[in-house]
Each structure stands twice: as structure tokens, then as C-alpha cells.
Design an enzyme around this catalytic site. Structure first.
Site, PDB file in Angstrom:
ATOM      1  N   CYS A   1       0.828  -1.196   0.000  1.00 19.88           N
ATOM      2  CA  CYS A   1       0.000   0.000   0.000  1.00 19.88           C
ATOM      3  C   CYS A   1       0.876   1.264   0.000  1.00 19.88           C
ATOM      4  O   CYS A   1       1.547   1.559  -0.978  1.00 19.88           O
ATOM      5  CB  CYS A   1      -0.982  -0.038   1.171  1.00 19.88           C
TER       6      CYS A   1
ATOM      7  N   HIS B   1      -3.457  -5.576   0.808  1.00 22.87           N
ATOM      8  CA  HIS B   1      -2.836  -6.004   2.066  1.00 22.87           C
ATOM      9  C   HIS B   1      -2.831  -7.535   2.171  1.00 22.87           C
ATOM     10  O   HIS B   1      -3.853  -8.142   2.500  1.00 22.87           O
ATOM     11  CB  HIS B   1      -3.588  -5.416   3.259  1.00 22.87           C
TER      12      HIS B   1
ATOM     13  N   GLU C   1      -1.405  -9.257   4.432  1.00 24.04           N
ATOM     14  CA  GLU C   1      -1.308  -9.679   5.827  1.00 24.04           C
ATOM     15  C   GLU C   1      -2.660  -9.905   6.490  1.00 24.04           C
ATOM     16  O   GLU C   1      -2.746 -10.566   7.533  1.00 24.04           O
ATOM     17  CB  GLU C   1      -0.499  -8.653   6.639  1.00 24.04           C
TER      18      GLU C   1
END
Length: 529
Positions: free
Chosen positions: A87, A184, A186
Site C-alpha cells: 500500500c 494487504h 497480511e
């Protein structure tokens, strides 16, 4: 390839202030590789000293178009090691390497699908979503959160994936091992996100799993033996997971050289003191000094209503008592604390806001090392909470300690609104015990992130056996969360809530009404005070 030690493979995370930075670190450690979070202004010397095998740059609430917005150290692009920008991390990498970023009217927040148009090492063995009508396309569900996006990429980069709104959703320079992800990986909302991180760590950075519980335990015990030698150590044992794991690690390393001080402040959970003494004194055979200080704490808290003042009084009283008990001991050189990595990160100055976040000031006996002229030792300082649990399991600590819901350092004082009285604590303890007992019966306790009761200092009318009563109110609180930064109230079954309410009102004299807190975080906090 033989792994020399648990730190042989390392990933450096550059933090730009994202709420997900700690989550990135947790994901990497979950797959067995050590990593450490550094602020975005980390120096070249610090980077070289850490000697990472790869770098991940986090997201940020900032915009790269803002004047003086944070940038990564330029030196990292000359190290010749793999870099992944996520990002904001992607955007600053592109800017610093000669690309361009623009703000867009149609922002992307939430779940969307990217179309993968080029194959790279980062996307090996990824199971793409079944696109139904578009089977020829490689689609993958991901989590986006951005208002800016890349408008042109530097030389050497290729487009790997795109969306209808974002033409550069994933880009790569395979030659230099540079990768930019607008989404993202994660977060759990991104399909195959963990596999993408694994590809980066294992296939690109060429790391191997060395950060595993069994090896961590062995390493920590050997390190403690070497560091402490024949000296004596004291530890404030609370019965919480952090101090418990710290105590057992030290016990295995130095045995009777460790003395634990367990202070009963009268603000503990139902039968907690008996449980702590039974497990750690009888089962683990730790040397524990038990201090009954209930009356002293209640006297200090008399008439105090302000939550922060209550915290400070509890913390200072704890330090006074701990100091008194420690001074009775001879030849103590070390003070041990159960500080974990989250405490270390959260207690630092925020580089973006310039503000100091005071986190868990009541948890550790701050100031004692200097006051008592002791050296401080923090065996689990580099571990996250979930890692501490894994270490605890490896050490044989019972599940009732390892997987017990979080409990605030000041204890029930945080869950009693207004003034603290022994009467209120006794009522709250019993109510909380009933709530937890029923959650276990319904097999819901371990599915919730946190559940507890709150004492409200207001009276409510009830009628029992034709007798009018005017007694206290208890609120139930149960939440579901991944990281405790945001949380949803749990939709508990009505029959469970009915059972808990009936039991509390019928079995505990002094409570006339039970309510259920249906506030999410934000705007509410998890605890009430």
C-alpha cells in the site's frame, strides 16, 4: 542447510504508521522467521547491524502527496536484498525510484478482486478464485484500503495484477527483487495472502523457518543461564500469561535463584489466588512469596472515582509493597518483568503524531530497577502475545492460564465504575464466575476474544417473592476481534443470556438486573474504564 540459531534469518519491517504493521510481523513469525519493526527513519547503520534477508514496507494513514510525508531510507534500494512495499510502502517505493503517484476520486476500501496477468515468483502455486463465467482469468480476492495509487512505474517494473479501478494493483522488478502490492496480504480478508508472504520470505528472500517454539525456548533458557549466572532474581507474578511464562522460563534456567512475589490486591478474579498458588507453587515448584494486601489497596482507593487516578494509585501501591518485600531479600541482582514486544512498540513515541502512548504502565513495576539498584531482565521482550502462548504450551503451562481471556493490570478496578469497594468486588467476582462458567458449558469461551462482567454503581428495582428490592446492576460484555484494535460485540445465544441473567440475579444477593453491552469498538472501548 543447517540452521545455526533462531535469528539466522531476519526480515526488517519499515513502519509508516499502519494499523496493520504488527499484523505483518505476526504473519511472518507465524511462518517461522524472525522479524523486527523499525520506524521509517531507521538509519543505515541500524539496518546494516540488523542485517536483514528482506525488507517489507508497511502501509500508512498518510498520503505520499502530502508535504513532508514519510519516505523509506534511500539506502535500502542499494542493498541488493528483496523489498516488498505494501500500500503506502509500495507508493513511496515507486516515487523514490522514479515513478508517479496520483490521488483518485474512486477510492478502493474493502474486498475486491485483482486479475493476475503475469506470473512471477511471488505468485507461485497460488490457488486463484473460481471466477465462474470468466474461467480464463486468474482472479484473486484481496483487501484494498487506498485513496492514492500508482500512475506510472519506474523502468524495470512490470504489471503483475490489476483491477478495473487500479491498473497497478501488483507490480514487480524481478531482476532486483522489488515488489509493490496495493492490497494487504497480511489481513485474513485477502485470499492466499499468507501464501504470498510465504513466497516472498522463502522463495524470494531464501529464508528457512528457524523461529519455532521449541528452538526459542531452548535459546531463551540458555541465554538466561549465561546472563544471570549464580545471581538471584525477583519477579512480580500476577498469574497472567506474560508473567507466568517469564516465571517458568526463569525457573527452568536458574531454579531456586528465582523468587516470585505474588501480591493479592483484592482485585483479582474468582479464586484466582488459589489457582495461581496451586499451579506455580505446587505444580511447577516455584519459590513464591504470597502477600495479602487487599485492605491496603482498598484503603488507598477509598473515595477515588477517576479511572486514571485509580490506575495510578494501584500502580504506586503495588510498587510500594513489592519494594518492601524485595528489600527483605538478600543479594538480589535482577528484576524480571514479563514485557512483550507489543508493549515495547506501543510505548514508543509515535513518529507520525509526535505523541507518547502510555501503554500498560500499571503492568510492570516501572521505576523499581533504579530505585532498588537492580538490573532489569525481560526474557520475552521480543515475543508477541500469540508467540508467548506457544512458548507457554511448550513449557507445559496449563491451558486455563494460556488461553484465559485478557485481564487488565489494575484488575476489577477497571470493571467497577466509580469508587472501589470490597462489596462491589465480591459481587462482580461472583457474577463474572457465573458468566464464564456458562460460556464454557456452551463451548463458547474459546471462540470469544474476551468476555467479562462490569459493575454499574446504579440501583434498579426488582421484585423477588413479592418483596421489592433495590439493588445493583451488572453488565455482560463479550467481544470478537482479531487484533483488539477493532472489535465487534458477540451475538451470544438468547438461551445462554437468559441462563446467565437468571443465575446471577437468583444466586447473588445484591444484584437486581443484568444487561448486555452491544457496543462495538470503535466507538466504544473494550473495557468500560
Amino acid at each position: 542447510m543447517t540452521i545455526k540459531n533462531i535469528y539466522e534469518y531476519r526480515i526488517l519491517i519499515i513502519d509508516f504508521g499502519s494499523q496493520y504493521t504488527k499484523l505483518i510481523a505476526k504473519r511472518i513469525r507465524e511462518i517461522g522467521v524472525y522479524c523486527k519493526i523499525f520506524p521509517y527513519n531507521v538509519t543505515e547503520n541500524e539496518i546494516n547491524t540488523f542485517n536483514p534477508h528482506g525488507i517489507i514496507m508497511s502501509g500508512s494513514p498518510e498520503s505520499t502527496s502530502t508535504l513532508n510525508s514519510p519516505r523509506a531510507p534511500n539506502c535500502i534500494f542499494n542493498l541488493g536484498i528483496p523489498i516488498m512495499g505494501i500500500c503506502y510502502g509500495m507508493q513511496t517505493m515507486i516515487l523514490q525510484l522514479g515513478g508517479k503517484i496520483k490521488s483518485v476520486k474512486k477510492r478502493e476500501f474493502g474486498y475486491t478482486k485483482i486479475e493476475v496477468i503475469n506470473s512471477i515468483s511471488l505468485m507461485q502455486n497460488i490457488q486463484y478464485d473460481d471466477s465462474g463465467k470468466c474461467n480464463s482469468k486468474k482472479l484473486l480476492g484481496v483487501w484494498m484500503s487506498h485513496g492514492d495509487q500508482v500512475s506510472s512505474i519506474p523502468n524495470g517494473f512490470i504489471i503483475v495484477a490489476k483491477t478495473d479501478n487500479c491498473p497497478f494493483a501488483l507490480i514487480a522488478n524481478e531482476t532486483k527483487h522489488l515488489y509493490g502490492l496495493q492490497f494487504h496480504p497480511e489481513v485474513t480478508h485477502t485470499n492466499q495472502g499468507l501464501d504470498i508472504l510465504k513466497n516472498f520470505i522463502f522463495k524470494v528472500c531464501l529464508c528457512k523457518p528457524s523461529w519455532v517454539p521449541k528452538k526459542i525456548v531452548k535459546h531463551l533458557i540458555e541465554k538466561l543461564k549465561h546472563k544471570i549466572g549464580n545471581c538471584k532474581v525477583i519477579l512480580g507474578l500476577s498469574g497472567g500469561i506474560d508473567s507466568s511464562v517469564t516465571a517458568v522460563l526463569l525457573h527452568l534456567a536458574i531454579g531456586k535463584q528465582l523468587t516470585c512475589i505474588f501480591i493479592d490486591n483484592g482485585l483479582l478474579r474468582f479464586k484466582e489466588k488459589e489457582e495461581v498458588m496451586n499451579i506455580f507453587n505446587n505444580y511447577f515448584n516455584l519459590n513464591i512469596i504470597y502477600v495479602s494486601a487487599e485492605e491496603r489497596f482498598f484503603t488507598a482507593l477509598l473515595g477515588v472515582i477517576d479511572p486514571e487516578e485509580k490506575r495510578k494509585i494501584i500502580g504506586s501501591t503495588f510498587i510500594e509493597i513489592f519494594n518492601e518485600e524485595a528489600n527483605k531479600l538478600k543479594n538480589i541482582k535482577w528484576l524480571a518483568q514479563g514485557t512483550i514486544y507489543s508493549d515495547v512498540i506501543e510505548s514508543k513515541v509515535s513518529l507520525l503524531s509526535g505523541k507518547i502512548n502510555i501503554i500498560k504502565s500499571h503492568h510492570n513495576v516501572g521505576g523499581l530497577p533504579e530505585k532498588m539498584q537492580l538490573n532489569l531482565i525481560e526474557p520475552i521482550r521480543k515475543l508477541f502475545k500469540d508467540e508467548v502462548r506457544k512458548i507457554g504450551a511448550e513449557l507445559g503451562i496449563p491451558n486455563e492460564i494460556l488461553f484465559r481471556h485478557p485481564f487488565p493490570g489494575p484488575g476489577l478496578a477497571i470493571r467497577i465504575l466509580g469508587e472501589i469497594k470490597k462489596e462491589y468486588c465480591d459481587l462482580l467476582r461472583k457474577a463474572d464466575s457465573i458468566f464464564i462458567e456458562e460460556l464454557h458449558k456452551y463451548n463458547l469461551y474459546n471462540k470469544l476474544s474476551q468476555a467479562f462482567t462490569v459493575f454499574l454503581p446504579v440501583r434498579s428495582v426488582s421484585v423477588m417473592g413479592d418483596v421489592r428490592n433495590y439493588d445493583w446492576v451488572i453488565s455482560l460484555r463479550a467481544i470478537e476481534t482479531i487484533d483488539f484494535m477493532t472489535a465487534n460485540w458477540a451475538h451470544l445465544p438468547y438461551n445462554l443470556l437468559t441462563c446467565v441473567s437468571n443465575r446471577i440475579i437468583n444466586e447473588i444477593h445484591g444484584i437486581s438486573r443484568v444487561v448486555y453491552d452491544i457496543s462495538s469498538k470503535p466507538p466504544a472501548t473494550i473495557e468500560w474504564e
